[in-house]
Scaffold this motif. Sequence first.
Motif, PDB file in Angstrom:
ATOM      1  N   PRO A   1       0.839  -1.206   0.000  1.00 31.47           N
ATOM      2  CA  PRO A   1       0.000   0.000   0.000  1.00 31.47           C
ATOM      3  C   PRO A   1       0.871   1.251   0.000  1.00 31.47           C
ATOM      4  O   PRO A   1       1.930   1.287   0.631  1.00 31.47           O
ATOM      5  N   ARG A   2       0.464   2.266  -0.739  1.00 34.95           N
ATOM      6  CA  ARG A   2       1.201   3.529  -0.801  1.00 34.95           C
ATOM      7  C   ARG A   2       0.420   4.673  -0.173  1.00 34.95           C
ATOM      8  O   ARG A   2       0.982   5.510   0.498  1.00 34.95           O
ATOM      9  N   GLU A   3      -0.897   4.697  -0.456  1.00 33.28           N
ATOM     10  CA  GLU A   3      -1.704   5.796   0.075  1.00 33.28           C
ATOM     11  C   GLU A   3      -3.131   5.328   0.303  1.00 33.28           C
ATOM     12  O   GLU A   3      -3.683   4.570  -0.496  1.00 33.28           O
ATOM     13  N   LEU A   4      -3.705   5.796   1.395  1.00 33.79           N
ATOM     14  CA  LEU A   4      -5.109   5.541   1.716  1.00 33.79           C
ATOM     15  C   LEU A   4      -5.798   6.890   1.803  1.00 33.79           C
ATOM     16  O   LEU A   4      -5.320   7.793   2.490  1.00 33.79           O
ATOM     17  N   GLY A   5      -6.879   7.035   1.078  1.00 36.02           N
ATOM     18  CA  GLY A   5      -7.646   8.275   1.119  1.00 36.02           C
ATOM     19  C   GLY A   5      -9.019   8.019   1.696  1.00 36.02           C
ATOM     20  O   GLY A   5      -9.718   7.099   1.258  1.00 36.02           O
ATOM     21  N   VAL A   6      -9.402   8.812   2.681  1.00 33.66           N
ATOM     22  CA  VAL A   6     -10.734   8.699   3.280  1.00 33.66           C
ATOM     23  C   VAL A   6     -11.419  10.058   3.220  1.00 33.66           C
ATOM     24  O   VAL A   6     -10.768  11.100   3.165  1.00 33.66           O
TER      25      VAL A   6
ATOM     26  N   PRO B   1       4.178   6.254  10.299  1.00 38.53           N
ATOM     27  CA  PRO B   1       5.645   6.301  10.430  1.00 38.53           C
ATOM     28  C   PRO B   1       6.386   4.989  10.167  1.00 38.53           C
ATOM     29  O   PRO B   1       7.502   5.019   9.658  1.00 38.53           O
ATOM     30  N   ALA B   2       5.831   3.853  10.475  1.00 41.14           N
ATOM     31  CA  ALA B   2       6.577   2.599  10.338  1.00 41.14           C
ATOM     32  C   ALA B   2       6.783   2.212   8.882  1.00 41.14           C
ATOM     33  O   ALA B   2       7.879   1.825   8.478  1.00 41.14           O
ATOM     34  N   LEU B   3       5.752   2.320   8.072  1.00 42.10           N
ATOM     35  CA  LEU B   3       5.845   1.912   6.670  1.00 42.10           C
ATOM     36  C   LEU B   3       5.842   3.083   5.704  1.00 42.10           C
ATOM     37  O   LEU B   3       6.088   2.916   4.522  1.00 42.10           O
ATOM     38  N   GLY B   4       5.526   4.267   6.206  1.00 44.88           N
ATOM     39  CA  GLY B   4       5.512   5.451   5.359  1.00 44.88           C
ATOM     40  C   GLY B   4       4.294   5.578   4.469  1.00 44.88           C
ATOM     41  O   GLY B   4       4.298   6.352   3.510  1.00 44.88           O
ATOM     42  N   ILE B   5       3.243   4.849   4.761  1.00 49.70           N
ATOM     43  CA  ILE B   5       2.025   4.924   3.956  1.00 49.70           C
ATOM     44  C   ILE B   5       1.383   6.292   4.164  1.00 49.70           C
ATOM     45  O   ILE B   5       1.222   6.752   5.287  1.00 49.70           O
ATOM     46  N   ALA B   6       1.042   6.950   3.070  1.00 54.67           N
ATOM     47  CA  ALA B   6       0.396   8.257   3.155  1.00 54.67           C
ATOM     48  C   ALA B   6      -1.077   8.080   3.496  1.00 54.67           C
ATOM     49  O   ALA B   6      -1.727   7.141   3.035  1.00 54.67           O
ATOM     50  N   LEU B   7      -1.586   8.987   4.312  1.00 49.83           N
ATOM     51  CA  LEU B   7      -3.009   9.044   4.610  1.00 49.83           C
ATOM     52  C   LEU B   7      -3.500  10.416   4.189  1.00 49.83           C
ATOM     53  O   LEU B   7      -3.022  11.439   4.686  1.00 49.83           O
ATOM     54  N   ARG B   8      -4.418  10.421   3.236  1.00 50.92           N
ATOM     55  CA  ARG B   8      -5.006  11.669   2.738  1.00 50.92           C
ATOM     56  C   ARG B   8      -6.462  11.692   3.199  1.00 50.92           C
ATOM     57  O   ARG B   8      -7.250  10.816   2.833  1.00 50.92           O
ATOM     58  N   VAL B   9      -6.787  12.686   4.006  1.00 48.55           N
ATOM     59  CA  VAL B   9      -8.155  12.869   4.478  1.00 48.55           C
ATOM     60  C   VAL B   9      -8.696  14.094   3.758  1.00 48.55           C
ATOM     61  O   VAL B   9      -8.155  15.190   3.889  1.00 48.55           O
ATOM     62  N   SER B  10      -9.752  13.896   2.961  1.00 48.88           N
ATOM     63  CA  SER B  10     -10.260  14.997   2.150  1.00 48.88           C
ATOM     64  C   SER B  10     -11.749  15.193   2.350  1.00 48.88           C
ATOM     65  O   SER B  10     -12.474  14.267   2.733  1.00 48.88           O
ATOM     66  N   ILE B  11     -12.178  16.397   2.075  1.00 54.57           N
ATOM     67  CA  ILE B  11     -13.607  16.686   2.109  1.00 54.57           C
ATOM     68  C   ILE B  11     -14.208  16.040   0.869  1.00 54.57           C
ATOM     69  O   ILE B  11     -13.754  16.280  -0.253  1.00 54.57           O
ATOM     70  N   ALA B  12     -15.194  15.180   1.083  1.00 57.29           N
ATOM     71  CA  ALA B  12     -15.783  14.428  -0.025  1.00 57.29           C
ATOM     72  C   ALA B  12     -17.268  14.227   0.234  1.00 57.29           C
ATOM     73  O   ALA B  12     -17.683  14.080   1.388  1.00 57.29           O
ATOM     74  N   PRO B  13     -18.058  14.208  -0.821  1.00 54.49           N
ATOM     75  CA  PRO B  13     -19.489  13.978  -0.627  1.00 54.49           C
ATOM     76  C   PRO B  13     -19.748  12.551  -0.146  1.00 54.49           C
ATOM     77  O   PRO B  13     -18.989  11.630  -0.466  1.00 54.49           O
TER      78      PRO B  13
END
Length: 121
Positions: A55-60, A94-106
């Motif tokens: 996994p590289r990035e998770l967006g919620v 921090p351990a794996l460096g996976i990005a977490l992007r939290v965005s305003i979404a409908p």
Amino acid sequence: MALHRLCCLEIAVPDVEATANFYRDFGLTEVAPGKLATTAGGIQLALVAGPVRAPRELGVGVDNHDDLKRIARTLSAIDAPCEMRDGYLLTHEPALGIALRVSIAPRIAAREPLPPQHGPR
């Protein structure tokens, strides 16, 4: 905090095309190379080339700026760095460096379940 949807999951894979074929078999639609969408949520899976599957990035999604500010305060309280951008917050696990992007979404309205696509007939 109103986390209410998966916006996108980015995964590194050794063979983007073969992996995209796998997800197309499950009903996702490839709208651009390595970008797969669901009928209800739009693009929710991004495949990028990488030496191993990871996994590289998770967006919620959240409802509004207040949710973003609340998450930023929570991260600050545990000394986790984050960046506030226009309409989203970005931090890294921090351990794996996976990005977490939290965005305003409908929010996605609930729909009637689809009939099973795979299985015994």
